[in-house]
Write a protein that holds these residues in place. Structure first.
Motif, PDB file in Angstrom:
ATOM      1  N   TYR A 198       0.798  -1.225   0.000  1.00 50.71           N
ATOM      2  CA  TYR A 198       0.000   0.000   0.000  1.00 50.71           C
ATOM      3  C   TYR A 198       0.829   1.273   0.000  1.00 50.71           C
ATOM      4  O   TYR A 198       2.002   1.274   0.354  1.00 50.71           O
ATOM      5  N   GLY A 207      -0.101   5.448   1.120  1.00 48.75           N
ATOM      6  CA  GLY A 207      -1.107   6.337   1.698  1.00 48.75           C
ATOM      7  C   GLY A 207      -1.024   7.745   1.114  1.00 48.75           C
ATOM      8  O   GLY A 207       0.056   8.225   0.768  1.00 48.75           O
ATOM      9  N   PHE A 208      -2.197   8.377   1.008  1.00 47.05           N
ATOM     10  CA  PHE A 208      -2.285   9.757   0.513  1.00 47.05           C
ATOM     11  C   PHE A 208      -3.122  10.569   1.491  1.00 47.05           C
ATOM     12  O   PHE A 208      -4.267  10.216   1.763  1.00 47.05           O
ATOM     13  N   ASP A 209      -2.552  11.632   2.016  1.00 46.53           N
ATOM     14  CA  ASP A 209      -3.309  12.464   2.947  1.00 46.53           C
ATOM     15  C   ASP A 209      -4.105  13.522   2.195  1.00 46.53           C
ATOM     16  O   ASP A 209      -3.618  14.095   1.213  1.00 46.53           O
ATOM     17  N   LEU A 261      -4.463   3.946   0.107  1.00 48.03           N
ATOM     18  CA  LEU A 261      -5.083   4.379   1.363  1.00 48.03           C
ATOM     19  C   LEU A 261      -5.285   5.889   1.328  1.00 48.03           C
ATOM     20  O   LEU A 261      -4.365   6.627   0.975  1.00 48.03           O
ATOM     21  N   THR A 283      -5.314  10.338   9.274  1.00 43.29           N
ATOM     22  CA  THR A 283      -4.007  11.018   9.301  1.00 43.29           C
ATOM     23  C   THR A 283      -4.121  12.469   8.835  1.00 43.29           C
ATOM     24  O   THR A 283      -3.370  13.332   9.288  1.00 43.29           O
ATOM     25  N   ASP A 292       1.247  15.238   8.801  1.00 44.21           N
ATOM     26  CA  ASP A 292       2.538  14.551   8.822  1.00 44.21           C
ATOM     27  C   ASP A 292       3.680  15.572   8.922  1.00 44.21           C
ATOM     28  O   ASP A 292       3.797  16.441   8.066  1.00 44.21           O
ATOM     29  N   ASN A 301      -8.241   5.260   6.334  1.00 41.95           N
ATOM     30  CA  ASN A 301      -7.858   4.910   7.705  1.00 41.95           C
ATOM     31  C   ASN A 301      -8.811   5.474   8.768  1.00 41.95           C
ATOM     32  O   ASN A 301      -8.770   5.056   9.917  1.00 41.95           O
ATOM     33  N   TYR A 346       2.130  11.347  14.796  1.00 45.25           N
ATOM     34  CA  TYR A 346       1.772  10.945  13.432  1.00 45.25           C
ATOM     35  C   TYR A 346       2.382   9.596  13.034  1.00 45.25           C
ATOM     36  O   TYR A 346       1.713   8.718  12.496  1.00 45.25           O
ATOM     37  N   GLN A 368       0.385   6.341  11.475  1.00 49.62           N
ATOM     38  CA  GLN A 368       0.696   5.689  10.194  1.00 49.62           C
ATOM     39  C   GLN A 368       1.227   4.275  10.446  1.00 49.62           C
ATOM     40  O   GLN A 368       0.930   3.347   9.703  1.00 49.62           O
ATOM     41  N   ASP A 381      -1.616   2.047  10.908  1.00 47.35           N
ATOM     42  CA  ASP A 381      -2.254   1.725   9.620  1.00 47.35           C
ATOM     43  C   ASP A 381      -1.595   0.491   9.005  1.00 47.35           C
ATOM     44  O   ASP A 381      -2.263  -0.431   8.541  1.00 47.35           O
ATOM     45  N   GLN A 415       4.843  -1.619   2.530  1.00 43.74           N
ATOM     46  CA  GLN A 415       4.401  -0.242   2.384  1.00 43.74           C
ATOM     47  C   GLN A 415       5.417   0.504   1.525  1.00 43.74           C
ATOM     48  O   GLN A 415       6.625   0.334   1.685  1.00 43.74           O
ATOM     49  N   GLN A 441       9.085   9.284   3.488  1.00 37.93           N
ATOM     50  CA  GLN A 441       8.192   8.439   4.296  1.00 37.93           C
ATOM     51  C   GLN A 441       8.905   7.283   4.994  1.00 37.93           C
ATOM     52  O   GLN A 441       8.284   6.522   5.738  1.00 37.93           O
ATOM     53  N   ASN A 450       8.335   6.908   8.837  1.00 37.08           N
ATOM     54  CA  ASN A 450       6.976   6.482   9.206  1.00 37.08           C
ATOM     55  C   ASN A 450       6.737   5.015   8.857  1.00 37.08           C
ATOM     56  O   ASN A 450       6.072   4.285   9.593  1.00 37.08           O
TER      57      ASN A 450
HETATM   58  N1  LIG Z   1       2.154  10.282   5.537  1.00 38.90           N
HETATM   59  C1  LIG Z   1       1.860  10.136   4.139  1.00 38.90           C
HETATM   60  C2  LIG Z   1       0.460   9.703   3.870  1.00 38.90           C
HETATM   61  C3  LIG Z   1       0.087   8.414   4.559  1.00 38.90           C
HETATM   62  C4  LIG Z   1      -0.946   8.379   5.460  1.00 38.90           C
HETATM   63  C5  LIG Z   1      -1.285   7.207   6.111  1.00 38.90           C
HETATM   64  C6  LIG Z   1      -0.579   6.045   5.851  1.00 38.90           C
HETATM   65  O1  LIG Z   1      -0.904   4.888   6.488  1.00 38.90           O
HETATM   66  C7  LIG Z   1       0.458   6.062   4.935  1.00 38.90           C
HETATM   67  C8  LIG Z   1       0.794   7.262   4.317  1.00 38.90           C
HETATM   68  C9  LIG Z   1       2.149  11.453   3.446  1.00 38.90           C
HETATM   69  O2  LIG Z   1       2.118  12.470   4.067  1.00 38.90           O
HETATM   70  O3  LIG Z   1       2.366  11.483   2.268  1.00 38.90           O
END
Ligand SMILES: N[C@@H](Cc1ccc(O)cc1)C(=O)O
Length: 428
Positions: free
Chosen positions: A33, A35-37, A67, A72, A77, A122, A170, A174, A177, A190, A196, A199
């Motif tokens: 996966y 993730g995109f905030d 995700l 998040t 972040d 999430n 944060y 994550q 997640d 991930q 990243q 995280n």
């Molecule tokens: N932290 C990532 C986004 C993200 C969020 C939740 C996750 O589980 C993973 C990634 C970013 O800022 O780009």
């Protein structure tokens, strides 16, 4: 199945990889996966590396999870950010999620089963998470010492603006997640941008300490420009994937304007063309760099993928109109907004319809009623030199008369000095 990591490697996308990740992926279909905030209501070109990574992951035969960070996004972040962020309201986040989800859905294949892509949010597992559950079942496994050693945290502790407890948490959110997806979806990998790594590793660490499990990590290169300026920004701001925020024409131009150094890297990262295709294009390009063969191939590919074939065609026609031999007929097919968008950043002058109705000679029109040229004398000189066109036709004589008949769509007159300098007259 093909070798996903090798694919990232030859394309110059790979930044860091945890030991044994490549071997694990080569064993067979694996879920992973990114993730995109929801920091805005649209993704921008900076997100495209992550999107391409998921596409390659799926094309290699693995199962991608996209995700979206409904939870998040509520926190922010601190990775790569020198200052504390402002909190977003839940309404903003909801609004942003909608836009992002729609865009993500365009890039991946979501058919059920097999290695069809899956979208998760999430907020779905955090909305009922209780504070005491979190600090006992998650927080207890990771020390503050460990969290403080992360680059994203260290840099903020050294800087002036510090870091709130909110943002400090944060990485743990994550991390959870990753744990959740690992536990419930058998998501073993991930991925993310190189910022990243910290995280992601908090997640693999949590999986190890909490359940004795193993998970994997891959990060990709941040995109840099050869001239040192920031990728994805133009004078008018970020280059968005939403056509309402960045028109497909501007989007197309952004890629078309890539430097020769950059385009050779970017064509590997942002298109799915294979090595042979790219090397053949490069050869053609190097034989006649002024034709910008690589830039055109890149811009076409990515405009179609992000927007559509029709949007690409319109973008090319707009470019031809402005920079080539495009016809006035094309302009007539556009709406008022499309015309204004196309001429954004180009000098514009208002002219009254009633003045035009009476007929105005070229010198008065261009040097008096508008200030396209500084004086009538200058206008005369330019016209005599054959350097002035109105609506794509050379003005032969300073006394040539213009009237409302010359208005395109009853509103615009296009003036050119030479071929490249445009001015737009807008009648009201
Ligand atoms: N932290 C990532 C986004 C993200 C969020 C939740 C996750 O589980 C993973 C990634 C970013 O800022 O780009």
């Amino acid at each position: 199945m093909t070798n996903f990591v090798e694919e990232l490697r030859w394309r110059g996308m790979l930044h860091d990889i945890m030991p044994n990740t490549e071997e694990k992926l080569n064993e067979g279909m694996t879920s992973g996966y990114i993730g995109f905030d929801p920091t805005a209501d649209s993704l921008h070109v900076g997100h495209l590396t992550q999107i391409m990574t998921l596409i390659h992951f799926q094309n290699a035969g693995h199962k991608p999870f996209a995700l979206v960070g409904g939870a998040t996004g509520m926190v922010g972040d601190p990775s790569g950010k020198s200052d504390e962020r402002n909190l977003q309201t839940p309404e903003m986040i909801e609004h942003n999620l909608k836009g992002m989800k729609k865009q993500l859905a365009k890039f991946l294949k979501f058919e059920e089963g097999g290695n069809g892509a899956v979208m998760v949010n999430n907020a779905d597992w955090f909305k009922d998470m209780n504070l005491f559950t979190f600090i006992r079942d998650v927080g207890k496994h990771i020390t503050v010492n460990y969290m403080m050693a992360k680059d994203s945290v260290k840099r903020r502790l050294e800087g002036d603006s510090g870091l709130s407890f909110t943002e400090f948490c944060y990485q743990l959110i994550q991390g959870y997640d990753f744990y959740h997806l690992w536990k419930n979806e058998n998501c073993l990998v991930q991925m993310g941008g190189s910022d990243q790594w910290g995280n992601i590793v908090t997640g693999t660490e949590l999986i190890r300490r909490k359940d004795g499990g193993t998970a994997y990590a891959i990060t990709t290169q941040l995109i840099k420009k050869a001239d040192g300026t920031k990728f994805g920004k133009t004078e008018s701001g970020a280059v968005w994937l939403d056509p309402e925020k960045t028109s497909p024409y501007k989007f197309y131009q952004f890629w078309l304007n890539a430097s020769d150094d950059d385009v050779k890297k970017w064509i590997r990262i942002f298109t799915l063309k294979n090595k042979e295709e790219i090397e053949a294009l490069e050869k053609e390009h190097d034989a006649a760099p002024h034709l910008r063969i690589l830039q055109k191939a890149l811009a076409e590919d990515i405009t179609v993928k992000t927007h559509s074939v029709e949007a690409l065609e319109a973008a090319i026609k707009t470019s031809e109109f402005l920079f080539g031999n495009g016809s006035l007929e094309f302009l007539k097919t556009l709406t008022e907004n499309q015309v204004l968008e196309m001429f954004e950043g180009i000098p514009q002058f208002n002219i009254s319809k009633s003045d035009l109705a009476e007929g105005i000679d070229a010198a008065t029109l261009l040097a008096e009623k508008t200030k396209v040229f500084p004086s009538k004398g200058e206008t005369k000189k330019l016209i005599q030199g054959g350097g002035v066109s109105v609506n794509k036709e050379k003005v032969a004589d300073v006394m040539q008369v213009f009237s409302t008949e010359h208005l395109i769509n009853d509103q615009f007159i296009v003036v050119q000095k030479g071929r490249r300098n445009y001015f737009l007259l807008i009648a009201d």
